[in-house]
Motif scaffolding. Structure first.
Motif, PDB file in Angstrom:
ATOM      1  N   GLY A 259     135.246  55.655  10.622  1.00  0.00           N
ATOM      2  CA  GLY A 259     134.625  56.241   9.439  1.00  0.00           C
ATOM      3  C   GLY A 259     133.772  55.232   8.686  1.00  0.00           C
ATOM      4  N   LEU A 260     132.902  55.754   7.819  1.00  0.00           N
ATOM      5  CA  LEU A 260     131.955  54.919   7.076  1.00  0.00           C
ATOM      6  C   LEU A 260     132.464  54.665   5.670  1.00  0.00           C
ATOM      7  CD1 LEU A 260     129.029  53.683   7.400  1.00  0.00           C
ATOM      8  CD2 LEU A 260     128.249  55.654   6.084  1.00  0.00           C
ATOM      9  N   VAL A 261     132.311  53.422   5.207  1.00  0.00           N
ATOM     10  CA  VAL A 261     132.623  53.040   3.831  1.00  0.00           C
ATOM     11  C   VAL A 261     131.347  52.435   3.247  1.00  0.00           C
ATOM     12  CG1 VAL A 261     133.993  51.536   2.353  1.00  0.00           C
ATOM     13  CG2 VAL A 261     135.051  52.621   4.346  1.00  0.00           C
ATOM     14  N   ALA A 262     130.844  53.026   2.168  1.00  0.00           N
ATOM     15  CA  ALA A 262     129.551  52.603   1.633  1.00  0.00           C
ATOM     16  C   ALA A 262     129.551  52.685   0.111  1.00  0.00           C
ATOM     17  CB  ALA A 262     128.425  53.480   2.203  1.00  0.00           C
ATOM     18  N   ALA A 263     128.704  51.883  -0.519  1.00  0.00           N
ATOM     19  CA  ALA A 263     128.625  51.859  -1.979  1.00  0.00           C
ATOM     20  C   ALA A 263     127.273  51.292  -2.394  1.00  0.00           C
ATOM     21  CB  ALA A 263     129.757  51.014  -2.561  1.00  0.00           C
ATOM     22  N   TYR A 264     126.991  51.417  -3.687  1.00  0.00           N
ATOM     23  CA  TYR A 264     125.812  50.755  -4.251  1.00  0.00           C
ATOM     24  C   TYR A 264     126.107  50.340  -5.681  1.00  0.00           C
ATOM     25  CZ  TYR A 264     124.833  55.562  -5.896  1.00  0.00           C
ATOM     26  OH  TYR A 264     124.932  56.818  -6.442  1.00  0.00           O
TER      27      TYR A 264
ATOM     28  N   LEU B  44     128.700  41.271  -2.016  1.00  0.00           N
ATOM     29  CA  LEU B  44     129.074  42.570  -1.465  1.00  0.00           C
ATOM     30  C   LEU B  44     129.448  42.451   0.013  1.00  0.00           C
ATOM     31  CD1 LEU B  44     126.360  44.856  -3.069  1.00  0.00           C
ATOM     32  CD2 LEU B  44     128.819  45.008  -3.487  1.00  0.00           C
ATOM     33  N   GLN B  45     128.649  41.719   0.769  1.00  0.00           N
ATOM     34  CA  GLN B  45     128.937  41.546   2.187  1.00  0.00           C
ATOM     35  C   GLN B  45     130.295  40.879   2.401  1.00  0.00           C
ATOM     36  OE1 GLN B  45     125.255  39.437   3.034  1.00  0.00           O
ATOM     37  NE2 GLN B  45     124.597  41.086   4.380  1.00  0.00           N
TER      38      GLN B  45
ATOM     39  N   GLU C 118     121.157  47.028   1.911  1.00  0.00           N
ATOM     40  CA  GLU C 118     119.782  47.508   1.733  1.00  0.00           C
ATOM     41  C   GLU C 118     119.452  47.549   0.243  1.00  0.00           C
ATOM     42  OE1 GLU C 118     116.189  49.546   3.335  1.00  0.00           O
ATOM     43  OE2 GLU C 118     117.794  48.368   4.254  1.00  0.00           O
ATOM     44  N   ALA C 119     118.238  47.130  -0.118  1.00  0.00           N
ATOM     45  CA  ALA C 119     117.756  47.271  -1.494  1.00  0.00           C
ATOM     46  C   ALA C 119     117.230  48.687  -1.692  1.00  0.00           C
ATOM     47  CB  ALA C 119     116.655  46.258  -1.785  1.00  0.00           C
TER      48      ALA C 119
ATOM     49  N   ALA D  98     122.672  48.523  -1.869  1.00  0.00           N
ATOM     50  CA  ALA D  98     123.537  49.452  -1.140  1.00  0.00           C
ATOM     51  C   ALA D  98     124.156  48.726   0.044  1.00  0.00           C
ATOM     52  CB  ALA D  98     122.739  50.652  -0.658  1.00  0.00           C
ATOM     53  N   ILE D  99     125.422  49.022   0.318  1.00  0.00           N
ATOM     54  CA  ILE D  99     126.127  48.385   1.421  1.00  0.00           C
ATOM     55  C   ILE D  99     126.908  49.435   2.199  1.00  0.00           C
ATOM     56  CG2 ILE D  99     128.138  47.831  -0.057  1.00  0.00           C
ATOM     57  CD1 ILE D  99     128.349  45.210   1.693  1.00  0.00           C
TER      58      ILE D  99
END
Length: 266
Positions: A131-136, A178-179, A193-194, A257-258
């Motif tokens: 699954g994907l985990v993403a945020a900004y 973040l990374q 990503e910006a 965004a990551i």
């Protein structure tokens, strides 16, 4: 997830919600996921990111979790789609079982979570393997111009403002931090990503008035000032903001965004 200054959904909308909607749309496009997935929106607030997912990503279901009862109440009142559910909860102890959703997203929240590493570990726990985990998050340090202009002016007038400046307080407004957070949570295929969106104000009042609403670090700082200090800050900003012939103020806002993947077999 929500500090004491994140409780009023109407004031939040005037201050930053209108711009966060633009970032949410760009973020969901960047993820580029297929339809039919189960999404979790952590720090769902008034439902900005949830509504964007519903409108553009064809999800099976979206669950929104936020620690602010006021925000959850407003999100529930505005929700019309049966695929949504909003609940009060803590990002660090999510009210979901292991491997409960296909996608975990979080918009403009992580800097306000007391233990962000614990929160991201929870994001990974509730995501299915693969699954994907993403945020900004906003680039408070440089690229979120409406706030950067405010804090630069405040720091010029008040040496104590530095301790309230989001760009100095929040390490997670930079991509490297973040990374590190994502990788330490065991997530793989991590990328950043910006996301840059225009923030056009019709005039100075359109820029300044939302800072009077008390929602967020800068408005909270402003409310702590005596009236002469508030006037001095207002006047300095009015003098230095780039104003067009029609009175508009054209700025931009950058978010980082990551995304990362929960490994299979975990």
């Amino acid at each position: 997830m929500a500090s004491t200054v994140w409780v009023d959904g109407t004031a939040y909308e005037a201050y930053v919600g209108r711009w966060s909607r633009l970032v949410a749309a760009a973020f969901v496009r960047w993820l580029g996921l297929p339809g039919g997935l189960r999404w979790l929106d952590v720090g769902s607030g008034t439902g900005v990111l949830t509504s964007t997912v519903l409108a553009t990503a064809q999800p099976r279901q979206v669950t929104g979790v936020d620690s602010s009862e006021g925000f959850v109440r407003q999100a529930r009142a505005q929700a019309t789609d049966p695929r949504t559910v909003f609940t009060v909860g803590d990002a660090r102890v999510l009210p979901l079982p292991d491997s409960a959703v296909d996608v975990v997203v979080s918009g403009l929240v992580l800097n306000f979570v007391p233990e962000p590493a614990r929160a991201v570990a929870e994001f990974a726990r509730v995501a299915v393997p693969g699954g994907l985990v993403a945020a900004y998050v906003w680039d408070y340090a440089e690229g979120m111009e409406m706030m950067r202009q405010f804090w630069d002016a405040a720091n010029e007038l008040d040496s104590a403002a530095a301790g309230r400046d989001d760009g100095r307080r929040f390490a997670l407004c930079r991509p490297e931090a973040l990374q590190t957070l994502w990788r330490e949570a065991g997530l793989t295929d991590v990328s950043v990503e910006a996301v840059v969106v225009p923030t056009v104000f019709t005039g100075f009042a359109d820029y300044w008035t939302p800072f009077l609403g008390g929602q967020g670090s800068a408005p909270a700082y402003l409310s702590s000032l005596a009236e002469p200090q508030r006037v001095a800050l207002r006047d300095l900003l009015a003098a230095r903001l780039p104003t067009g012939p029609d009175g508009s103020i054209r700025l931009t806002a950058r978010a980082w965004a990551i995304r990362g993947t929960r490994p299979t077999g975990v």
